[in-house]
Scaffold this motif. Structure first.
Motif, PDB file in Angstrom:
ATOM      1  N   SER A   1       9.696   3.907 -10.079  1.00  0.00           N
ATOM      2  CA  SER A   1       8.612   4.047 -11.041  1.00  0.00           C
ATOM      3  C   SER A   1       8.125   5.482 -11.054  1.00  0.00           C
ATOM      4  CB  SER A   1       7.450   3.113 -10.692  1.00  0.00           C
ATOM      5  OG  SER A   1       6.386   3.275 -11.589  1.00  0.00           O
ATOM      6  N   VAL A   2       8.198   6.096 -12.207  1.00  0.00           N
ATOM      7  CA  VAL A   2       7.777   7.491 -12.334  1.00  0.00           C
ATOM      8  C   VAL A   2       6.256   7.604 -12.391  1.00  0.00           C
ATOM      9  CG1 VAL A   2       7.883   9.553 -13.778  1.00  0.00           C
ATOM     10  CG2 VAL A   2       9.916   8.095 -13.529  1.00  0.00           C
ATOM     11  N   ASP A   3       5.623   6.665 -13.072  1.00  0.00           N
ATOM     12  CA  ASP A   3       4.176   6.739 -13.293  1.00  0.00           C
ATOM     13  C   ASP A   3       3.362   6.176 -12.129  1.00  0.00           C
ATOM     14  OD1 ASP A   3       4.537   7.864 -15.839  1.00  0.00           O
ATOM     15  OD2 ASP A   3       4.841   5.885 -16.710  1.00  0.00           O
ATOM     16  N   ASN A   4       3.850   5.087 -11.514  1.00  0.00           N
ATOM     17  CA  ASN A   4       3.108   4.437 -10.434  1.00  0.00           C
ATOM     18  C   ASN A   4       3.834   4.609  -9.103  1.00  0.00           C
ATOM     19  OD1 ASN A   4       1.123   3.322 -12.246  1.00  0.00           O
ATOM     20  ND2 ASN A   4       2.675   1.834 -12.873  1.00  0.00           N
ATOM     21  N   GLU A   5       3.196   5.294  -8.179  1.00  0.00           N
ATOM     22  CA  GLU A   5       3.793   5.558  -6.880  1.00  0.00           C
ATOM     23  C   GLU A   5       3.974   4.271  -6.087  1.00  0.00           C
ATOM     24  OE1 GLU A   5       3.044   8.898  -3.513  1.00  0.00           O
ATOM     25  OE2 GLU A   5       1.349   7.587  -3.925  1.00  0.00           O
ATOM     26  N   VAL A   6       5.146   4.110  -5.501  1.00  0.00           N
ATOM     27  CA  VAL A   6       5.421   2.952  -4.654  1.00  0.00           C
ATOM     28  C   VAL A   6       5.215   3.363  -3.201  1.00  0.00           C
ATOM     29  CG1 VAL A   6       7.149   1.283  -3.893  1.00  0.00           C
ATOM     30  CG2 VAL A   6       7.049   1.964  -6.297  1.00  0.00           C
ATOM     31  N   GLN A   7       4.152   2.848  -2.604  1.00  0.00           N
ATOM     32  CA  GLN A   7       3.811   3.200  -1.230  1.00  0.00           C
ATOM     33  C   GLN A   7       3.873   1.992  -0.305  1.00  0.00           C
ATOM     34  OE1 GLN A   7      -0.010   5.121  -0.917  1.00  0.00           O
ATOM     35  NE2 GLN A   7       0.241   5.640   1.239  1.00  0.00           N
ATOM     36  N   THR A   8       3.446   0.833  -0.802  1.00  0.00           N
ATOM     37  CA  THR A   8       3.467  -0.392  -0.006  1.00  0.00           C
ATOM     38  C   THR A   8       4.548  -1.314  -0.554  1.00  0.00           C
ATOM     39  OG1 THR A   8       1.706  -1.284  -1.430  1.00  0.00           O
ATOM     40  CG2 THR A   8       1.043  -0.270   0.647  1.00  0.00           C
ATOM     41  N   ILE A   9       5.462  -1.739   0.313  1.00  0.00           N
ATOM     42  CA  ILE A   9       6.634  -2.506  -0.103  1.00  0.00           C
ATOM     43  C   ILE A   9       6.756  -3.769   0.742  1.00  0.00           C
ATOM     44  CG2 ILE A   9       9.130  -2.437  -0.423  1.00  0.00           C
ATOM     45  CD1 ILE A   9       8.703   0.738  -0.232  1.00  0.00           C
ATOM     46  N   MET A  10       6.799  -4.907   0.084  1.00  0.00           N
ATOM     47  CA  MET A  10       6.953  -6.193   0.774  1.00  0.00           C
ATOM     48  C   MET A  10       8.399  -6.654   0.705  1.00  0.00           C
ATOM     49  SD  MET A  10       5.279  -9.906  -0.145  1.00  0.00           S
ATOM     50  CE  MET A  10       6.672 -10.426  -1.163  1.00  0.00           C
ATOM     51  N   ILE A  11       8.911  -7.153   1.832  1.00  0.00           N
ATOM     52  CA  ILE A  11      10.268  -7.684   1.896  1.00  0.00           C
ATOM     53  C   ILE A  11      10.183  -9.178   2.187  1.00  0.00           C
ATOM     54  CG2 ILE A  11      12.561  -7.436   2.909  1.00  0.00           C
ATOM     55  CD1 ILE A  11      11.543  -4.831   1.750  1.00  0.00           C
ATOM     56  N   THR A  12      10.866  -9.983   1.387  1.00  0.00           N
ATOM     57  CA  THR A  12      10.880 -11.423   1.618  1.00  0.00           C
ATOM     58  C   THR A  12      12.252 -11.978   1.250  1.00  0.00           C
ATOM     59  OG1 THR A  12       9.679 -13.507   1.259  1.00  0.00           O
ATOM     60  CG2 THR A  12      10.028 -12.093  -0.666  1.00  0.00           C
ATOM     61  N   SER A  13      12.413 -13.277   1.368  1.00  0.00           N
ATOM     62  CA  SER A  13      13.666 -13.944   1.021  1.00  0.00           C
ATOM     63  C   SER A  13      13.329 -15.337   0.523  1.00  0.00           C
ATOM     64  CB  SER A  13      14.590 -14.026   2.239  1.00  0.00           C
ATOM     65  OG  SER A  13      13.970 -14.769   3.289  1.00  0.00           O
TER      66      SER A  13
ATOM     67  N   GLU B   1      -4.023   5.822   3.823  1.00  0.00           N
ATOM     68  CA  GLU B   1      -4.523   7.158   4.158  1.00  0.00           C
ATOM     69  C   GLU B   1      -3.767   7.757   5.334  1.00  0.00           C
ATOM     70  OE1 GLU B   1      -6.847   8.634   2.293  1.00  0.00           O
ATOM     71  OE2 GLU B   1      -6.832   6.834   1.022  1.00  0.00           O
ATOM     72  N   LYS B   2      -3.085   6.900   6.102  1.00  0.00           N
ATOM     73  CA  LYS B   2      -2.405   7.355   7.310  1.00  0.00           C
ATOM     74  C   LYS B   2      -0.893   7.473   7.136  1.00  0.00           C
ATOM     75  CE  LYS B   2      -5.725   4.768  10.217  1.00  0.00           C
ATOM     76  NZ  LYS B   2      -6.373   5.884  10.923  1.00  0.00           N
ATOM     77  N   TYR B   3      -0.325   6.638   6.252  1.00  0.00           N
ATOM     78  CA  TYR B   3       1.127   6.567   6.141  1.00  0.00           C
ATOM     79  C   TYR B   3       1.592   6.756   4.697  1.00  0.00           C
ATOM     80  CZ  TYR B   3       0.803   4.538  10.811  1.00  0.00           C
ATOM     81  OH  TYR B   3       0.535   4.333  12.131  1.00  0.00           O
ATOM     82  N   ARG B   4       2.773   7.382   4.570  1.00  0.00           N
ATOM     83  CA  ARG B   4       3.370   7.553   3.244  1.00  0.00           C
ATOM     84  C   ARG B   4       3.979   6.238   2.761  1.00  0.00           C
ATOM     85  NH1 ARG B   4       4.936   7.120  -0.879  1.00  0.00           N
ATOM     86  NH2 ARG B   4       6.081   8.480  -2.283  1.00  0.00           N
ATOM     87  N   TYR B   5       4.607   5.505   3.690  1.00  0.00           N
ATOM     88  CA  TYR B   5       5.210   4.219   3.332  1.00  0.00           C
ATOM     89  C   TYR B   5       4.750   3.122   4.280  1.00  0.00           C
ATOM     90  CZ  TYR B   5       8.346   6.788   0.254  1.00  0.00           C
ATOM     91  OH  TYR B   5       8.853   7.589  -0.740  1.00  0.00           O
ATOM     92  N   ILE B   6       4.462   1.964   3.709  1.00  0.00           N
ATOM     93  CA  ILE B   6       4.056   0.791   4.478  1.00  0.00           C
ATOM     94  C   ILE B   6       5.008  -0.343   4.109  1.00  0.00           C
ATOM     95  CG2 ILE B   6       2.202  -0.861   4.930  1.00  0.00           C
ATOM     96  CD1 ILE B   6       0.275   1.400   3.854  1.00  0.00           C
ATOM     97  N   ILE B   7       5.836  -0.747   5.060  1.00  0.00           N
ATOM     98  CA  ILE B   7       6.812  -1.810   4.838  1.00  0.00           C
ATOM     99  C   ILE B   7       6.265  -3.097   5.446  1.00  0.00           C
ATOM    100  CG2 ILE B   7       9.203  -2.539   5.117  1.00  0.00           C
ATOM    101  CD1 ILE B   7       8.868   0.104   3.599  1.00  0.00           C
ATOM    102  N   VAL B   8       6.189  -4.151   4.642  1.00  0.00           N
ATOM    103  CA  VAL B   8       5.588  -5.411   5.085  1.00  0.00           C
ATOM    104  C   VAL B   8       6.627  -6.520   5.089  1.00  0.00           C
ATOM    105  CG1 VAL B   8       3.740  -7.073   4.693  1.00  0.00           C
ATOM    106  CG2 VAL B   8       3.397  -4.668   4.077  1.00  0.00           C
ATOM    107  N   ASP B   9       6.895  -7.065   6.252  1.00  0.00           N
ATOM    108  CA  ASP B   9       7.859  -8.156   6.404  1.00  0.00           C
ATOM    109  C   ASP B   9       7.108  -9.491   6.364  1.00  0.00           C
ATOM    110  OD1 ASP B   9      10.415  -9.305   6.935  1.00  0.00           O
ATOM    111  OD2 ASP B   9       9.833  -9.581   9.020  1.00  0.00           O
ATOM    112  N   THR B  10       7.467 -10.353   5.421  1.00  0.00           N
ATOM    113  CA  THR B  10       6.760 -11.627   5.254  1.00  0.00           C
ATOM    114  C   THR B  10       7.700 -12.813   5.445  1.00  0.00           C
ATOM    115  OG1 THR B  10       7.168 -11.746   2.870  1.00  0.00           O
ATOM    116  CG2 THR B  10       5.184 -10.575   3.594  1.00  0.00           C
TER     117      THR B  10
END
Length: 236
Positions: free
Chosen positions: A31-43, A144-153
Motif C-alpha cells: 500500500s503506497v498511501d497507507n503504511e503497513v506497520q502492524t501485521i497479523m498472521i493466521t490460518s 512508537e517503539k517498533y517499525r514492525y509489529i507481527i502478531v501471531d493469532t
C-alpha cells in the motif's frame, strides 16, 4: 541467548529464506498511501505453519534493519516461546492484566532488531482479553517503539481471536497449507476476516512440494496496488 532454528537464520541463502524476503518486500509495497506497520498472521486450521511463517517474517523484517517485535496472541496454544527458546513465564496477558511491566516481559530473541512478547499466563477468557481497550491501546503504544509489529493469532475458524485482532492491525496474512487445508475451510477463513472488514494483504501457500528431481516450489500470493491477485513461485 541461544538463537532459534528458523530457516531464515540457519540457512539465510536458501530459496525458502529468499521467499520470505520477497514476502517482506510485497508487504512493504502493498500500500503506497497507507503504511503497513502492524501485521497479523493466521490460518484456517491448526498445523498449517502460521507461527513458522510469522517467526520467519519477523526475522527478515528485523534483518532489514527495522526494529521489530513479534507477539504471541495465541493464548490457547502458544508456540513462539518454543521457537525462540525462551521462557513463557511472563508475557502479553500479564502485561494487559497489569501484573507485569512491558520492559520486564519483553525478551530479546538473540536476533538483531527483533524482540518477542510471549503469550504469558493463560487467561480465563482469551477473546475478552484481546478485545479489551487495553489491548488496542497497547498495540498503539508499541507503534512508537517498533517499525514492525507481527502478531501471531490462533486459526480464524477455531475461535474469534483472529477476527478481533484483525480489526486493529494494518493488514492480515492467511497461511494455507498445501494438500492439508480443506478448500472450503480456507474460503470460510477468508470470509470470516472479510466479515469484520479485515485488510487481507494476501495468502501464503505453505508446505508446497512439486515432484521432479531437484525441484520444489514455495508459493505465495498477494494483491498489487490495483487490487489484482498475483502469484509468485520460487524454484530450485
Amino acid at each position: 541467548m541461544e538463537k532459534s532454528e528458523l530457516i531464515t537464520i540457519q540457512d539465510p541463502k536458501s530459496p525458502v529464506s529468499e521467499a520470505y524476503r520477497t514476502l517482506r518486500t510485497n508487504i512493504q509495497f502493498s500500500s503506497v498511501d497507507n503504511e503497513v506497520q502492524t501485521i497479523m498472521i493466521t490460518s484456517s486450521g491448526p498445523g498449517e505453519g502460521k507461527s513458522t511463517t510469522s517467526s520467519n517474517l519477523a526475522a527478515v523484517m528485523a534483518e532489514s534493519g527495522a526494529e521489530t517485535i513479534i507477539i504471541d496472541c495465541d493464548q490457547r496454544k502458544p508456540t513462539l516461546h518454543k521457537k525462540f527458546l525462551v521462557s513463557n513465564k511472563k508475557g502479553l496477558s500479564d502485561v494487559l492484566a497489569g501484573k507485569a511491566e512491558f520492559k520486564d516481559a519483553v525478551v530479546s530473541t538473540g536476533i538483531d532488531n527483533l524482540d518477542l512478547l510471549t503469550s504469558g499466563t493463560k487467561p480465563p477468557n482469551p477473546s475478552g482479553l484481546l478485545a479489551s481497550r487495553r489491548m488496542k491501546t497497547f498495540i498503539e503504544e508499541l507503534k512508537e517503539k517498533y517499525r514492525y509489529i507481527i502478531v501471531d493469532t490462533p486459526p480464524v475458524i477455531a475461535v474469534t481471536d483472529a477476527q478481533i485482532v484483525s480489526t486493529y492491525v494494518d493488514g492480515c496474512i492467511l497461511v494455507v497449507a498445501s494438500s492439508q487445508a480443506d478448500r472450503d475451510a480456507a474460503l470460510k477463513a477468508k470470509k470470516l476476516l472479510e466479515k469484520v472488514n479485515a485488510n487481507i494483504l494476501g495468502t501464503v501457500l505453505n508446505k508446497v512440494e512439486a515432484k521432479g528431481k531437484g525441484y520444489y516450489g514455495y508459493y505465495y500470493s498477494y494483491y498489487d496496488e490495483d487490487g489484482n491477485k498475483q502469484k509468485k513461485k520460487k524454484k530450485k
